[in-house]
Enzyme design. Structure first.
Site, short mmCIF file in Angstrom:
data_model
loop_
_atom_site.label_atom_id
_atom_site.label_comp_id
_atom_site.label_asym_id
_atom_site.label_seq_id
_atom_site.Cartn_x
_atom_site.Cartn_y
_atom_site.Cartn_z
N THR A 35 0.25 4.23 51.93
CA THR A 35 1.46 3.64 51.34
C THR A 35 1.15 2.63 50.25
O THR A 35 1.86 2.52 49.26
CB THR A 35 2.31 2.95 52.44
OG1 THR A 35 2.75 3.96 53.34
CG2 THR A 35 3.51 2.24 51.89
N ASP A 79 -2.11 10.76 52.11
CA ASP A 79 -1.40 10.08 53.18
C ASP A 79 -2.36 10.16 54.38
O ASP A 79 -2.95 11.23 54.63
CB ASP A 79 -0.10 10.84 53.49
CG ASP A 79 0.77 10.13 54.50
OD1 ASP A 79 1.91 9.80 54.17
OD2 ASP A 79 0.30 9.91 55.65
N SER A 80 -2.55 9.08 55.10
CA SER A 80 -3.59 9.10 56.13
C SER A 80 -3.26 10.03 57.29
O SER A 80 -4.11 10.28 58.15
CB SER A 80 -3.89 7.69 56.64
OG SER A 80 -2.92 7.26 57.54
N THR A 297 -5.86 4.24 79.88
CA THR A 297 -4.48 3.94 80.28
C THR A 297 -3.48 4.19 79.15
O THR A 297 -3.80 4.02 77.98
CB THR A 297 -4.35 2.49 80.78
OG1 THR A 297 -2.96 2.23 81.07
CG2 THR A 297 -4.84 1.47 79.77
N GLN A 298 -2.26 4.57 79.55
CA GLN A 298 -1.18 4.72 78.57
C GLN A 298 -0.65 3.36 78.12
O GLN A 298 0.06 3.26 77.13
CB GLN A 298 -0.01 5.50 79.19
CG GLN A 298 -0.34 6.93 79.49
CD GLN A 298 0.82 7.68 80.13
OE1 GLN A 298 1.96 7.18 80.19
NE2 GLN A 298 0.55 8.87 80.63
N1 ASP Z 1 2.06 7.47 56.00
C1 ASP Z 1 1.31 6.37 55.45
C2 ASP Z 1 -0.17 6.63 55.65
O1 ASP Z 1 -0.66 6.42 56.73
C3 ASP Z 1 1.74 5.09 56.09
C4 ASP Z 1 1.01 3.87 55.61
O2 ASP Z 1 0.20 3.89 54.71
O3 ASP Z 1 1.27 2.79 56.13
O4 ASP Z 1 -0.83 7.05 54.75
#
Ligand code: ASP
Length: 363
Positions: A35, A79-80, A297-298
């Site tokens: 982002t 985008d990650s 653990t969750q």
């Molecule tokens: N969707 C974006 C990503 O992970 C969200 C972010 O950067 O905060 O690339």
């Protein structure tokens, strides 16, 4: 567009020299996307990554640093959510190639999978004696209220910080919203607050206010050994999250996956699961086949204590490994790393119970 091809071929950014400053420390910025470097597409309104030059143009403050900055940018920023182990290998190789040339590294990365990348890099970079700081933002750098500027500027300052000529940080960290965390202890817990990360089971490494205050006793001490990189990762693992009502059909289908090497079993509370005989039998059968089962653990905080309740005692008996207070992100990447490094199930199980990069508390 072939994203993978472009990602595997990071290029030296053309605008590097414009960022350079003499004196002080030197830091390499590695731009992967996220982002922080996104812009709204005029037609669709969707957020899409844009190139590194546009990103640095938005932060004239970078010119004022008494830190020598250079940069490497992925040809096609991502985008990650598109993150892949092959990209972690690219990042490790960039760090290895530049390790002797700079004092520290800042990786610009989307927040969605940042904890996975930070965890993976911590395992892949053995004997790391320099800072690798991941950062990003919740709002794009071009927006007025962006959190990206502070995150990036302070991350660079931390990556360049030295005492008596030695780096203050010698581990993989995440810097986000005034806090520095050990990367392999974090998880993203909030999709819209600027404070997006938590390190529930390990103290914060530093807090940035007027001064950057380091929590010295929590930092990983440098070991002075030569950097050793690991680039073999085994992806034959799965996460199995329990819920009341999960059926034997689902559990068995997962445990029967071809070539499955390990399961991160997300259990309830302090490592508890159903005591239904079919469930324990299915796990036991998988373990006998050589599948490693790691119990995490969750819950966001706290640890697995196998045997505390009757509902987890049987897990001990059949050979499920307790993940103690490890995060799911660190459990997944530690397994990928260990299974890539050795074929021996016993050796992997032994190392899962060992704290190798500060990722787990071992009493
Ligand atoms: N969707 C974006 C990503 O992970 C969200 C972010 O950067 O905060 O690339």
């Amino acid at each position: 567009m072939n994203k993978k091809k472009s990602i595997s071929n990071p290029v030296q950014n053309g605008n590097t020299s414009a960022l350079e400053k003499s004196g002080g420390a030197s830091v390499l910025l590695i731009y992967t996307g996220g982002t922080i470097g996104m812009m709204q597409d005029a037609k669709s309104g969707q957020l899409k990554p844009f190139d590194f030059k546009q990103l640095t143009d938005q932060i004239p403050e970078l010119q004022k640093f008494d830190i020598k900055l250079s940069s490497v940018s992925f040809e096609v920023p991502i985008d990650s959510s598109d993150m892949q182990p092959s990209v972690w290998v690219e990042l490790v190789n960039i760090i290895k190639e530049n390790y002797s040339k700079v004092d520290g590294f800042v990786i610009l990365h989307g927040s969605d999978t940042m904890s996975f990348t930070a965890s993976a890099l911590s395992f892949m970079l053995e004997n790391l004696n320099k800072p690798v700081i991941l950062t990003g933002s919740q709002l794009p750098i071009g927006t007025i209220r962006t959190d990206g500027k502070e995150n990036l500027i302070t991350a660079i300052e931390i990556a360049g910080a030295k005492v008596n000529g030695k780096p203050v940080i010698s581990e993989v960290c995440i810097y986000f919203e005034f806090q520095l965390y050990r990367g392999n202890r974090t998880h993203k817990f909030n999709a819209e607050h600027f404070k997006a990360f938590q390190s529930s089971n390990y103290p914060i490494l530093a807090e940035a206010g007027v001064y950057i205050k380091y929590n010295q006793s929590a930092l990983m001490p440098p070991n002075g050994l030569k950097l050793k990189t690991h680039t073999e990762l085994n992806q034959n693992i799965v996460v199995l999250k329990l819920f009341p009502g999960i059926t034997s059909t689902v559990v068995n289908a997962i445990l029967d996956i071809k070539n499955l090497r390990a399961v991160v079993l997300e259990t309830f509370g302090s490592g508890n699961c159903t005591t239904e005989p079919w469930f324990i039998k299915s796990l036991q059968k998988a373990i006998q086949k050589g599948v490693i089962i790691l119990n995490v653990t969750q819950c966001n905080a706290g640890a697995v204590v196998q045997g505390k309740y009757a509902t987890s005692a049987e897990l001990n008996e059949i050979g499920v490994v307790s993940g103690n207070d490890i995060t799911t992100e660190a459990a997944i990447t530690k397994l990928m790393f260990l299974l890539g490094a050795t074929k021996s199930t016993t050796a992997v199980e032994k190392l899962l119970k060992t704290n190798i990069r500060g990722e787990v508390t071992v009493l």
